[in-house]
Design a protein around this motif. Structure first.
Motif, mmCIF file in Angstrom:
data_model
loop_
_atom_site.group_PDB
_atom_site.id
_atom_site.type_symbol
_atom_site.label_atom_id
_atom_site.label_comp_id
_atom_site.label_asym_id
_atom_site.label_seq_id
_atom_site.Cartn_x
_atom_site.Cartn_y
_atom_site.Cartn_z
ATOM 1 N N GLY A 130 0.808 -1.212 0.000
ATOM 2 C CA GLY A 130 0.000 0.000 0.000
ATOM 3 C C GLY A 130 0.838 1.258 0.000
ATOM 4 O O GLY A 130 0.529 2.236 -0.697
ATOM 5 N N ARG A 133 2.723 1.800 -3.514
ATOM 6 C CA ARG A 133 1.782 1.613 -4.608
ATOM 7 C C ARG A 133 2.360 2.240 -5.886
ATOM 8 O O ARG A 133 3.323 3.002 -5.820
ATOM 9 N N LEU A 258 -5.141 4.704 0.094
ATOM 10 C CA LEU A 258 -4.365 3.473 0.018
ATOM 11 C C LEU A 258 -3.088 3.586 0.852
ATOM 12 O O LEU A 258 -2.678 2.628 1.521
#
Length: 303
Positions: A130, A133, A258
């Protein structure tokens, strides 16, 4: 309540990370940054030890060398990541050490079937994904890998610190010798890279690195020494939150959902790993103390 000193330490370490970033942007070299991180701790702890007539020579140089090779290398890599990545991203990667400890315990520690460690590894892996990303730019990937490597080496250093503690080495001496290694590594870097001329902004940021790092180290040592080990270990992850807030305020680095989720998973992984390690240590200490408690002491025999 002593564990709450960890919140002060986390704020100091987040400020230190911000100062590392500012000093690098202002033209300071990495050896200069590392020098200012270690020098205040060396001076303060050395004169404090001399004033109290405390012995500086360690009980085992071997353990200290192992701890400091990994710890100093982790610091260099972590500072490089702080200089070139968003503050919250770099700090999150630096705090993946418990994830690597969990991986090590699963692979070689005899706890391969421990579901809690397996869950910690999965959470930590998803957290790293995450944070890293696809929005990380191509030129930032090298710094990101160095930040992740800093977390792995920090895990090695943490295990060596535990070994030092079990050998009876006091925390202040461990910090002093570590700081001496930090300064020595910076001097080698300065010999290779030279001393750069700095403006007032860089000097101010370097002073912030030294003072924030020193106060963070002292308050963290107080928290671990006098507070609950488990609570203190849990609170240390607030550094990621402090770093994210500083990044938002001063650099406008607002993480998306995210990235926030990745940070939360890294924190969750660290909490699970810390709790599991703490629980196993308590069980081990209980087993070691049990035979001793069954053996009558000389005082008991006299009674």
């Amino acid at each position: 309540m002593q564990s709450l000193w960890m919140l002060v330490a986390c704020a100091m370490f987040a400020i230190m990370g911000a100062c590392v970033k500012v000093s690098a942007d202002a033209g300071a070299s990495m050896p200069q940054i590392v020098l200012f991180r270690g020098l205040p701790s060396v001076l303060l702890l050395y004169f404090w030890a001399k004033a109290g007539r405390r012995p500086i020579a360690p009980k085992s140089w071997k353990l200290h060398i192992r701890r400091n090779v990994s710890g100093v290398t982790s610091m260099w890599l972590g500072f490089f990541a702080l200089a070139y990545l968003p503050l919250s991203t770099a700090v999150s990667l630096n705090y993946t050490a418990p994830l690597f400890i969990a991986v090590w315990m699963l692979a070689w520690g005899g706890t391969q079937r421990d579901p809690i460690r397996i869950l910690a590894v999965l959470l930590g892996f998803l957290g790293v994904v995450g944070v890293l990303r696809p929005s990380i730019s191509e030129e930032q990937w090298f710094a990101a890998m160095l930040g992740l490597s800093a977390g792995a080496l920090a895990a090695v250093a943490m295990m060596q610190v535990r070994a030092l503690g079990r050998s009876g080495e006091p925390e202040w001496r461990t910090v002093l010798i570590f700081s001496c290694f930090v300064v020595a590594s910076s001097l080698v870097g300065l010999l290779l890279d030279g001393w750069r001329d700095l403006d007032w902004r860089a000097w101010l940021a370097l002073l912030g690195v030294g003072l924030a790092g020193l106060f963070g180290q002292l308050t963290m040592t107080r928290a671990f020494g006098l507070g609950s080990a488990l609570l203190t270990a849990a609170l240390q992850y607030t550094t990621i939150i402090f770093a994210a807030l500083i990044g938002i305020v001063f650099w406008g680095d607002l993480p998306d959902w995210l990235a926030w989720a990745g940070m939360a998973l890294i924190i969750g992984s660290g909490l699970l790993s810390a709790w599991r390690t703490y629980s196993e240590d308590r069980i081990l200490r209980g087993r070691q103390a049990a035979p001793m408690s069954e053996t009558p002491t000389k005082e008991a025999e006299h009674v």
